[in-house]
Design an enzyme around this catalytic site. Structure first.
Site: not given
Ligand code: ARG
Length: 461
Positions: A156, A277, A283, A290
């Site tokens: 979980h 970024s 970043k 992804e």
């Protein structure tokens, strides 16, 4: 250009219709398979006395030239041709006249396209298998470097029990070995030759389908000519294997994305597999992982599209089936691209062992072990579970962890506690004691690793 099939119709379709009908943009990548199939067909026609041997020799020579010229770039594919089969036959006819026109005896584009596609996918599946093995090797290497690295295992997405990072990585290895099995399984069933099934019913010529099947590396000819030209289950099977493999890659990517976040900080991705970024200077984004996760959707789409395209088709060939290639080629390209990027990303990923360990030290992930400790001293599991749960709540209130609870407090809770309790709930003990087969104990992890290495060695042979 006059269409090779002009006859019954004038062949004067509108430009719009021609473009709509054309598949050369997609199927031109099968030129090699198409040429090899045609060579085998020409040789068979001669061997069976259907064509003079001299004609077959001319055809095979000219096909060889076309192949060479296509590979060297001397001959370019005409985008105006309807498909790759028509294009090659047209070039052949331009070069050999009537001899070129004889090639299509005892054959149809329906068996031709099916044989080309099976040969093409057979090779691509083998290429994907090689890439999967490279990924498995990268997993084995990372696992080997992390056979002592402890981190929290989650259920979980809540800290559950301590595990070895190698154990976690090897879980993915097991999944990918099954994907490997599914690929070779799909190829086994795919490897029957449709060539000679002709349009759908076979032919009146005395052909030898065994001969062409053998020449093209198939296990044998498809047994039913209608099935041979009608089904694309071999595409669906491969797509399913790809979809499952992508699902595994996607879950792995998701974890890498989580681990690379500041919240976890379990790993650091190599700069080569991240992006910055355009606005936020701090970043370092895990774009590659992804994208692998995102592209999984495309491959699922290719599978669903193909299944749906096939579901209402009467036997035998229908033009709808031309859509098979765009989907399966997209899946092949996507899967290969994803493996090509994922493997070095994993191989170069730096594991922040200290951070993993640190996370394992919090969150009471040794609570099960504390309960088990009492059980081994004679307390029923449910009572031990309750006592431990109460103690966890107490610790949370006092800002303590199980390791820092004073011995006197343990004794108050149960006389079964001895001073060895602290050793029993050490993270190392928790991991080491999980000696059950397939568990996270080091011996089990090393056995898994050995099994994986042996499998990879075997498949090399
Ligand atoms: N381009 C077609 C396809 O990919 C080749 C087969 C065409 N056969 C036919 N009878 N129109 O499916």
């Amino acid at each position: 250009m006059e269409k090779l099939w002009a006859g019954r119709t004038s062949g004067a379709a509108s430009k719009l219709a021609d473009d709509f009908n054309s598949s050369i943009g997609v199927d031109q990548r099968m030129y090699r398979q198409d040429i090899c199939g045609s060579m085998a067909h020409a040789n068979m026609l001669a061997a069976c006395g259907i064509l003079p041997a001299s004609d077959a020799a001319l055809l095979v020579d000219a096909l060889g030239d076309i192949l060479e010229e296509l590979e060297s770039g001397k001959l370019t594919i005409d985008p105006a041709a309807e498909d790759i089969h028509m294009f090659i036959e047209q070039v052949l006819t331009d070069r050999l006249g009537d001899v070129g026109k004889r090639l299509h005896t005892a054959r149809s584009r329906n068996d031709q396209v099916a044989v080309d596609l099976r040969m093409y996918l057979r090779d691509e599946a083998a290429a994907v298998e090689e890439k999967l093995k490279a990924l498995l090797t990268a997993i084995a290497d990372q696992a080997e470097a992390n056979v002592d690295t402890i981190l929290p295992g989650y259920t979980h997405l809540q800290r559950a029990q301590p595990i070895l990072f190698a154990h976690h990585l090897l879980a993915y290895a097991m999944m990918f070995t099954r994907d490997l099995g599914r690929l070779s399984d799909a190829v086994k069933r795919m490897n029957e030759s449709p060539l000679g099934a002709c349009a759908l019913a076979g032919t009146t010529y005395p052909t030898d389908r065994q001969m062409t099947a053998k020449a093209l590396g198939f296990d044998g000819p498809c047994r039913n000519s209608i099935d041979a030209v009608s089904d694309r289950d071999f595409c669906v099977e491969l797509l399913s294997a790809f979809a499952l493999m992508m699902m595994h890659l996607s879950r792995f990517s998701e974890e890498i994305i989580l681990w690379a976040s500041w919240e976890f900080h379990f790993i650091e991705l190599d700069d080569g597999y991240t992006t910055g970024s355009s606005i936020m200077p701090q970043k370092k984004n895990p774009d590659m992982a992804e994208l692998v996760r995102g592209k999984t959707g495309r491959v699922y789409g290719d599978l669903m599209g193909t299944l749906t395209m096939l579901k209402g088709l009467p036997l035998a060939y229908n033009k709808d089936m031309q859509e098979d290639k765009e989907a399966i080629f997209d899946a092949v390209d996507t899967v290969k691209q994803c493996l090509d990027i994922f493997t070095p990303m994993l191989a170069t990923m730096k594991v922040q062992k200290e951070n993993m360990r640190h996370a394992a030290q919090k969150g009471f992930i040794n609570a099960t072990d504390l309960a088990d400790y009492l059980v081994k001293k004679g307390m029923p599991f449910r009572s031990a579970y309750k006592l431990t749960g109460g103690l966890v709540t107490e610790c949370m209130k006092n800002g303590q962890v199980l390791e820092t609870v004073p011995f006197a407090r343990y004794k108050e809770l149960s006389s079964l506690f001895d001073s060895d309790v602290y050793d029993a709930i050490r993270l190392e003990t928790c991991v080491e004691k999980r000696t059950s087969e397939g568990g996270t104990g080091k011996a089990s992890v090393l056995a898994q690793l050995e099994w994986l290495r042996a499998l990879l060695n075997d498949t090399e042979k």
